[in-house]
Design a protein around this motif. Structure first.
Motif, PDB file in Angstrom:
ATOM      1  N   HIS A 310      18.635  25.213  32.324  1.00 50.76           N
ATOM      2  CA  HIS A 310      18.909  23.922  32.957  1.00 50.76           C
ATOM      3  C   HIS A 310      17.597  23.228  33.300  1.00 50.76           C
ATOM      4  O   HIS A 310      16.795  23.750  34.090  1.00 50.76           O
ATOM      5  N   VAL A 311      17.373  22.068  32.709  1.00 51.80           N
ATOM      6  CA  VAL A 311      16.171  21.279  32.966  1.00 51.80           C
ATOM      7  C   VAL A 311      16.577  19.970  33.636  1.00 51.80           C
ATOM      8  O   VAL A 311      17.735  19.566  33.577  1.00 51.80           O
ATOM      9  N   PRO A 312      15.639  19.289  34.308  1.00 54.06           N
ATOM     10  CA  PRO A 312      16.001  18.106  35.108  1.00 54.06           C
ATOM     11  C   PRO A 312      16.709  17.026  34.299  1.00 54.06           C
ATOM     12  O   PRO A 312      16.391  16.772  33.143  1.00 54.06           O
ATOM     13  N   LEU A 313      17.658  16.366  34.953  1.00 57.44           N
ATOM     14  CA  LEU A 313      18.354  15.249  34.330  1.00 57.44           C
ATOM     15  C   LEU A 313      17.443  14.052  34.130  1.00 57.44           C
ATOM     16  O   LEU A 313      17.665  13.233  33.238  1.00 57.44           O
ATOM     17  N   TYR A 314      16.433  13.928  34.972  1.00 56.75           N
ATOM     18  CA  TYR A 314      15.628  12.717  34.976  1.00 56.75           C
ATOM     19  C   TYR A 314      14.357  12.822  34.145  1.00 56.75           C
ATOM     20  O   TYR A 314      13.615  11.846  34.016  1.00 56.75           O
ATOM     21  N   SER A 315      14.064  13.993  33.565  1.00 57.82           N
ATOM     22  CA  SER A 315      12.758  14.183  32.945  1.00 57.82           C
ATOM     23  C   SER A 315      12.878  14.993  31.670  1.00 57.82           C
ATOM     24  O   SER A 315      13.382  16.125  31.704  1.00 57.82           O
ATOM     25  N   GLU A 316      12.424  14.448  30.557  1.00 57.51           N
ATOM     26  CA  GLU A 316      12.406  15.188  29.306  1.00 57.51           C
ATOM     27  C   GLU A 316      11.281  16.222  29.320  1.00 57.51           C
ATOM     28  O   GLU A 316      10.212  15.982  29.881  1.00 57.51           O
ATOM     29  N   PRO A 317      11.516  17.403  28.717  1.00 56.66           N
ATOM     30  CA  PRO A 317      10.419  18.363  28.569  1.00 56.66           C
ATOM     31  C   PRO A 317       9.303  17.770  27.715  1.00 56.66           C
ATOM     32  O   PRO A 317       9.518  16.811  26.968  1.00 56.66           O
ATOM     33  N   LEU A 318       8.134  18.332  27.832  1.00 55.77           N
ATOM     34  CA  LEU A 318       7.009  17.861  27.027  1.00 55.77           C
ATOM     35  C   LEU A 318       7.250  18.160  25.549  1.00 55.77           C
ATOM     36  O   LEU A 318       7.816  19.199  25.197  1.00 55.77           O
ATOM     37  N   ALA A 319       6.835  17.245  24.665  1.00 55.79           N
ATOM     38  CA  ALA A 319       6.903  17.478  23.228  1.00 55.79           C
ATOM     39  C   ALA A 319       6.120  18.760  22.913  1.00 55.79           C
ATOM     40  O   ALA A 319       5.133  19.062  23.588  1.00 55.79           O
ATOM     41  N   PRO A 320       6.612  19.524  21.939  1.00 53.84           N
ATOM     42  CA  PRO A 320       7.618  19.209  20.923  1.00 53.84           C
ATOM     43  C   PRO A 320       9.052  19.581  21.312  1.00 53.84           C
ATOM     44  O   PRO A 320       9.922  19.643  20.450  1.00 53.84           O
ATOM     45  N   LEU A 321       9.327  19.837  22.595  1.00 59.58           N
ATOM     46  CA  LEU A 321      10.681  20.193  23.019  1.00 59.58           C
ATOM     47  C   LEU A 321      11.478  18.946  23.366  1.00 59.58           C
ATOM     48  O   LEU A 321      10.921  17.891  23.648  1.00 59.58           O
ATOM     49  N   GLY A 322      12.783  19.084  23.355  1.00 63.10           N
ATOM     50  CA  GLY A 322      13.666  17.997  23.737  1.00 63.10           C
ATOM     51  C   GLY A 322      14.751  18.510  24.656  1.00 63.10           C
ATOM     52  O   GLY A 322      14.682  19.635  25.166  1.00 63.10           O
ATOM     53  N   SER A 323      15.775  17.686  24.881  1.00 61.11           N
ATOM     54  CA  SER A 323      16.859  18.096  25.766  1.00 61.11           C
ATOM     55  C   SER A 323      18.186  17.574  25.236  1.00 61.11           C
ATOM     56  O   SER A 323      18.238  16.840  24.243  1.00 61.11           O
TER      57      SER A 323
END
Length: 378
Positions: A310-323
């Motif tokens: 579970h990652v934050p709703l308001y913030s995308e992980p740093l590239a090269p990852l996504g959500s």
């Protein structure tokens, strides 16, 4: 809080480590009120309560004194409780949880007693106009090979108990089974099949089915259904058209990655931590599943992988990852079109304590930011 005429919104307090009622109440009086003061000015603030089995027993024990004191505190602080997370039975932070989060499962009397205790509590606490929900595990975990007849028997007993508590309190009470990767049922098709078998089990024993369909439904977690590469609108439509109650929607977000990208394969390793299960699902045909992140060796023809983290709703992980944020957005858009699908909404990002450093902020800031993402979309 009530962001509109149709919904109640809270965040789940399972993010805060607490196992006893004393520890839980201390968290409510400090961390939770700090969030209230950031996001809810003047209006009643809803608490998505998480109680361990121990805390639940302590809250309703001592002749109900603790429960009466808690109810008075809620009134004094302009707070209310409309939902309880009853998935984790015991310790949920600071030690290895992994598949133990499914124990005891619904094949056991312990799970039934715990859940009944939660309905005693929610029946006392929830407002009449909101009703009360409790979320729980999807019966069991696949590798446990649980006896489904025992699961059905305990769930049926729970539905009758909920019915009694609802009649006594005059409130609409319901249990939401939460499909999760590698759970006893984990996607739309398996959920529909489980409930079909459950109702047939009842009919074969000449038991009532109306108490099941009224009081037991689905806790739809947007992280979990996104992990299964489900289309949110199609899934919610299929579940509701089958007559299943959507008891609660968890607004949450999972990691996604390109398994053909060497940098992405390296980046996902920072999310390999020892506390929770982080199931990996790849978009092969059929889907390929791994029990935990360390089990995935990176060898696959898939074009996308998703991880139960579970990652934050308001913030995308740093590239090269996504959500999988688009799945949560799709759930909110579905509710705009069909607002009566589900009145109970809960923000559930419980992994703050094990996030990589670049995603860490002070906890109150993090939770307030999630409200800031959700509220404009309701």
């Amino acid at each position: 809080m009530k962001p509109n005429a149709h919904h109640d919104l809270a965040y789940c307090t399972n993010v805060h480590p607490a196992e006893s009622w004393e520890e839980t109440f201390a968290v409510l009086k400090t961390d939770v009120l700090a969030v209230r003061d950031r996001v809810c000015l003047g209006a009643p603030f809803a608490i998505g309560l998480r109680l361990s089995a121990r805390a639940a027993e302590e809250l309703i024990g001592t002749d109900g004194v603790n429960l009466r004191l808690f109810k008075a505190w809620l009134f004094e602080e302009n707070c209310y409780v409309f939902t309880i997370n009853g998935f984790p039975y015991g310790a949920f932070h600071g030690e290895r949880v992994k598949e133990k989060v499914y124990q005891p499962d619904w094949a056991s009397e312990e799970r039934l007693r715990y859940t009944n205790n939660l309905f005693i509590i929610i029946a006392e606490l929830c407002p009449e106009d909101s009703g009360g929900s409790v979320s729980t595990l999807p019966g069991s975990f696949k590798e446990f090979r649980a006896d489904e007849n025992l699961i059905f028997a305990n769930l049926y007993a729970c539905s009758r108990f909920i019915e009694t508590m609802g009649a006594e309190s005059g409130k609409d009470l319901h249990l939401g089974l939460e499909p999760e990767p590698l759970g006893h049922f984990e996607n739309t098709a398996e959920t529909l099949a489980f409930f079909e078998r459950f109702l047939k089990w009842c009919e074969a024993r000449e038991l009532r089915t109306d108490c099941v369909t009224r009081h037991i439904g689905v806790n739809y977690d947007t992280c979990h259904f996104a992990l299964e590469f489900e289309d949110c609108h199609a899934s919610l439509k299929a579940l509701t058209e089958a007559g299943l109650r959507i008891s609660k929607i968890h607004l949450s977000n999972a990691l996604s990655f390109d398994p053909q990208n060497a940098e992405a394969l390296e980046a996902i390793r920072q999310f390999d931590e020892p506390t929770y299960l982080h199931q990996v699902i790849l978009n092969t045909e059929p889907l390929t599943r791994f029990k935990d992140l360390p089990d995935f060796d990176g060898e696959t023809p898939a074009s996308e992988g998703r991880i139960h983290f579970h990652v934050p709703l308001y913030s995308e992980p740093l590239a090269p990852l996504g959500s999988t944020l688009d799945h949560a957005e799709a759930a909110l858009s579905f509710l705009k079109e069909f607002p009566e699908t589900c009145p109970h909404l809960e923000i559930e990002t419980y992994t703050w304590g094990v996030l990589p450093p670049h995603l860490q902020q002070p906890l109150t800031d993090q939770i307030a930011a999630e409200y800031g993402w959700v509220l404009p979309q309701l």
